[in-house]
Design an enzyme around this catalytic site. Structure first.
Site, short mmCIF file in Angstrom:
data_model
loop_
_atom_site.label_atom_id
_atom_site.label_comp_id
_atom_site.label_asym_id
_atom_site.label_seq_id
_atom_site.Cartn_x
_atom_site.Cartn_y
_atom_site.Cartn_z
N CYS A 2 23.37 44.78 9.72
CA CYS A 2 24.35 43.77 10.11
C CYS A 2 25.43 44.41 10.97
O CYS A 2 25.57 45.62 11.01
CB CYS A 2 24.98 43.14 8.87
SG CYS A 2 23.77 42.49 7.69
N ARG A 27 22.42 43.88 16.22
CA ARG A 27 22.23 44.41 14.87
C ARG A 27 21.83 43.34 13.86
O ARG A 27 21.48 43.65 12.72
CB ARG A 27 23.52 45.08 14.39
CG ARG A 27 23.96 46.26 15.21
CD ARG A 27 25.23 46.87 14.64
NE ARG A 27 24.97 47.48 13.35
CZ ARG A 27 24.62 48.76 13.18
NH1 ARG A 27 24.51 49.55 14.22
NH2 ARG A 27 24.42 49.24 11.98
N TRP A 74 21.92 40.23 9.47
CA TRP A 74 20.47 40.30 9.36
C TRP A 74 20.17 40.18 7.88
O TRP A 74 20.52 41.05 7.09
CB TRP A 74 19.94 41.62 9.92
CG TRP A 74 18.45 41.70 9.95
CD1 TRP A 74 17.61 41.25 10.93
CD2 TRP A 74 17.61 42.30 8.95
NE1 TRP A 74 16.30 41.52 10.60
CE2 TRP A 74 16.27 42.16 9.40
CE3 TRP A 74 17.85 42.94 7.73
CZ2 TRP A 74 15.18 42.63 8.66
CZ3 TRP A 74 16.76 43.40 6.99
CH2 TRP A 74 15.45 43.25 7.46
N ASN A 100 27.51 45.52 5.19
CA ASN A 100 26.22 45.90 5.75
C ASN A 100 25.57 46.85 4.76
O ASN A 100 26.19 47.84 4.35
CB ASN A 100 26.41 46.60 7.11
CG ASN A 100 25.10 47.09 7.70
OD1 ASN A 100 24.03 46.63 7.33
ND2 ASN A 100 25.19 48.04 8.61
N GLY A 101 24.33 46.57 4.35
CA GLY A 101 23.65 47.42 3.39
C GLY A 101 23.09 46.61 2.24
O GLY A 101 22.99 45.39 2.29
N GLU A 486 2.37 52.11 21.05
CA GLU A 486 3.70 51.66 21.45
C GLU A 486 3.60 50.39 22.31
O GLU A 486 4.41 49.48 22.16
CB GLU A 486 4.42 52.78 22.21
CG GLU A 486 5.76 52.39 22.80
CD GLU A 486 6.80 51.96 21.78
OE1 GLU A 486 7.83 51.42 22.20
OE2 GLU A 486 6.58 52.16 20.56
N LYS A 490 5.36 46.77 21.37
CA LYS A 490 6.27 46.04 22.27
C LYS A 490 5.85 44.58 22.38
O LYS A 490 6.68 43.67 22.33
CB LYS A 490 6.31 46.67 23.67
CG LYS A 490 7.03 48.00 23.74
CD LYS A 490 8.54 47.88 23.67
CE LYS A 490 9.14 48.18 22.35
NZ LYS A 490 8.83 49.26 21.55
N GLU A 493 6.58 42.72 19.09
CA GLU A 493 8.00 42.55 18.82
C GLU A 493 8.61 41.38 19.59
O GLU A 493 9.41 40.63 19.03
CB GLU A 493 8.76 43.83 19.20
CG GLU A 493 8.58 44.98 18.23
CD GLU A 493 9.34 46.21 18.69
OE1 GLU A 493 10.00 46.84 17.85
OE2 GLU A 493 9.27 46.55 19.89
N HIS A 509 -16.22 51.55 16.44
CA HIS A 509 -16.34 51.69 14.99
C HIS A 509 -15.69 50.50 14.26
O HIS A 509 -15.17 50.67 13.16
CB HIS A 509 -15.72 53.01 14.54
CG HIS A 509 -16.43 54.21 15.05
ND1 HIS A 509 -17.64 54.64 14.57
CD2 HIS A 509 -16.10 55.09 16.05
CE1 HIS A 509 -18.03 55.71 15.21
NE2 HIS A 509 -17.10 56.01 16.12
N LYS A 608 18.31 45.90 15.47
CA LYS A 608 18.20 47.17 16.18
C LYS A 608 18.26 48.38 15.25
O LYS A 608 17.44 49.28 15.35
CB LYS A 608 19.34 47.26 17.20
CG LYS A 608 19.26 48.47 18.11
CD LYS A 608 18.08 48.35 19.06
CE LYS A 608 17.98 49.53 19.99
NZ LYS A 608 16.75 49.47 20.78
#
Length: 613
Positions: A2, A27, A74, A100-101, A486, A490, A493, A509, A608
């Site tokens: 947050c 955030r 968040w 935050n936490g 990666e 992307k 996301e 396979h 983030k």
């Protein structure tokens, strides 16, 4: 995860707090709120959604006051809605708190407070904390700072908090453990934030709050810091190395595309003072100061999460090739819990863009407790991981606002490559000839990325044809396998299309069962590496009518003739191909997401800086 903002001074707090929230919205952005003191009135305004929804909600409200705290969320405990949004009142509505936490023992604390007559309106752990502070304050008849100290001694978990009190318009009390918090010192004013982005516009004098420290911001007084054990600390003021222009879009429609296009500059910044082509040399102070540790290491463990984990895989390839030291790459979240075998002659490299990633921080603490040497690779100066490691390197990518990492990834890969080269050179396992070739090519990477970026409009055009897709497969071999991972991340996301990355040879396979006309396959098929093997994989896809997008080296004809679309990149050394191949994959994901109408800078459910488990 947050965002926290606070202000006390001689200006109106509301516009400063709102602008701060907008800067911190990366955030978290599922709800937002603000608390202001004006006269003898403590007002809290909250809204579900983004900061713009809060601004609309507060339009007709009393927003006067020169002290306040604000929050963008968040969600962890409780769904995103107005009730669960921060700030939270205490039961008497005399205190307001942002957090935050995660408070891990909130259920036990809540049960005890309920027995003392406290009731709760939200589903959050945060409301439990503000009620606990009020209970301690009243039952012990202490001031707010002392109440916060005593309350936090009962808390298990991570937190960054700020509290204000009705009838006390001259004080903000804040504290942190495991979640970032920074104080800006202005002209008879204080600023408070989760990171420096809301502060840079007003002052370049900052204090990074340490774990289990409680700060008292009092109008007209010096900053006071005490631990939760009541030990007084002297504030260490540092100069903020950040500019306002780094935090603006600069004419681009989104931060993500701006940050993709910044990569020629950010990689040059990562190499500045470190890569010297004239002297054919690379210099990393973090390595030089600890050279014997690296030369004597029997094993290197790299721990990271998400995009940083992908850069770690590329680092593994480079270190093992150049330095001939075995490297293990660990997800931080698994490493910290699986009882890993760690020796005192191991080196643990921790990678994090924010420097605040909770799982990686915990992995660092575990490795330190076993006597290992810890080397941090981070982007944010003054963050927790640099402060908790023995040595390290900053990536110098500049503030990354887009939630989906781009320039931080390539900067991490650059630093890892330089580190691998230095170890290999000093050990004598990397030949002088190869070392000089890579130094020369590394210095040319920013220019070559600039060439790739000129294909942006072409990528944007053919990206339109893939918005229908429900699934993608990304394939690569060697150094390009982590790039495939990666690229898939992307796309997931920011476009919400399911995508998976595989080593190209693994396709037969199992994943080959998915190939059809409806399955786009992105293949990194550059000339450096196992080119002929990848060509064979492409032919297998073509035989099953898969749609192929290939990343090829300039001048390629074989793969180009087999592919539906190609993106060409300049030739370079094999170990440096990831720095080039990542760019078109970032652009492809970005343009597919834009055509789909997705919020590329603030994708759903993400934030983030992951400062909670």
């Amino acid at each position: 995860m947050c965002g926290i903002v606070g202000y006390i001074g001689n200006k109106q707090a509301y516009p400063i707090l709102i602008k701060g929230l907008q800067r911190l919205e990366y955030r978290g952005y599922d709800s937002a709120g603000i608390a202001l003191i004006h006269g003898d009135k403590l007002s809290v305004y909250k809204a579900k959604g983004k900061v713009s929804d809060l601004v609309q909600f507060a339009e007709q409200k009393d927003i006067e006051g020169t002290i306040g705290i604000a929050h963008t969320r968040w969600a962890t405990h409780g769904e995103p809605n107005q009730v669960n949004a921060h700030p939270h009142y205490s039961q008497s509505e005399e205190l307001a708190l942002i957090h935050n936490g995660i408070i891990e023992n909130y259920a036990v604390l809540k049960e005890g407070l309920t027995k003392h007559g406290y009731t709760f309106s939200s589903q959050t752990d945060t409301e439990v904390l503000v009620q606990l502070i009020e209970y301690i304050k009243k039952s012990n008849e202490v001031n707010l700072t002392t109440a916060v100290q005593l309350a936090l001694n009962q808390v298990v978990g991570a937190y960054a908090i700020a509290v204000i009190e009705k009838g006390h318009p001259d004080v903000i009390v804040a504290a942190r453990k495991g979640s970032p918090l920074v104080v800006g010192i202005g002209d008879d004013e204080f600023f408070l934030a989760s990171d420096a982005t809301p502060i840079v516009e007003f002052t370049d004098q900052v204090v990074y709050v340490g774990d289990e420290e409680v700060v008292t911001l009092q109008r007209g007084k010096q900053l006071k810091i005490k631990t939760i054990g009541n030990v007084e600390k002297t504030p260490e003021i540092k100069k903020l190395e950040m500019t306002l222009s780094q935090l603006e879009k600069g004419g681009y429609p989104h931060f993500m595309i701006k940050e993709i296009f910044e990569q020629p500059k950010t990689l040059a910044d990562s190499m500045r003072g470190r890569v010297n082509v004239d002297e054919n040399n690379i210099t990393l102070a973090g390595f030089i100061d600890n050279k014997e540790k690296f030369l004597n290491a029997k094993r290197i463990i790299i721990t990271a999460c998400g995009t940083s984990w992908h850069s770690a895989l590329i680092g593994k390839y480079a270190i093992e090739e150049f330095a001939r030291i075995p490297v293990e790459v660990e997800y931080s979240s698994e490493f910290r819990y699986r009882k890993p075998v760690i020796h005192e002659d191991d080196i643990v490299i921790a990678i994090s863009q924010s420097g605040e990633t909770a799982d990686t921080l915990a992995a660092v603490e575990l490795a330190k407790s076993k006597g290992a040497f810890i080397f941090g690779i981070c982007n944010v100066v003054g963050s927790s991981i640099p402060r908790n490691t023995h040595s390290g390197c900053y990536t110098h990518a500049g503030p990354e606002i887009g939630v989906a990492s781009t320039k931080a990834f390539t900067a991490q890969v650059t630093v890892l490559t330089m580190l691998a080269m230095m170890i290999g050179k000093e050990k004598g396992t990397l030949s002088q000839e190869d070392y000089l070739k890579i130094v020369y090519e590394l210095a040319r990477i920013p220019e070559k990325i600039g060439v790739i970026l000129k294909q942006d409009s072409t990528i944007a055009e053919f990206a339109k044809t893939f918005t229908y897709a429900q699934n993608f497969i990304y394939l690569g071999r060697g150094y390009n396998f982590p790039v495939a991972l990666e690229g898939a991340l992307k796309l997931k996301e920011i476009s919400y299309i399911h995508a998976e990355g595989y080593p190209a040879a693994e396709m037969k396979h199992g994943p080959i069962a998915l190939i059809s006309q409806e399955m786009p396959v992105v293949v990194i098929a550059t000339s450096a590496g196992m080119y002929e093997k990848v060509v064979s994989n492409i032919q297998e896809i073509k035989a099953r009518k898969g749609r192929i997008i290939s990343i090829v080296t300039d001048g390629d004809e074989v793969v180009s003739n087999l592919s539906d679309h190609i993106i060409s990149i300049p030739d370079t050394e094999e170990c440096l191909v990831p720095l080039l191949a990542a760019i078109p994959l970032q652009l492809l994901a970005y343009h597919i997401a834009v055509v789909k109408g997705c919020d590329v800078d603030q994708p759903r459910n993400l934030a983030k800086s992951v400062t909670v488990e």
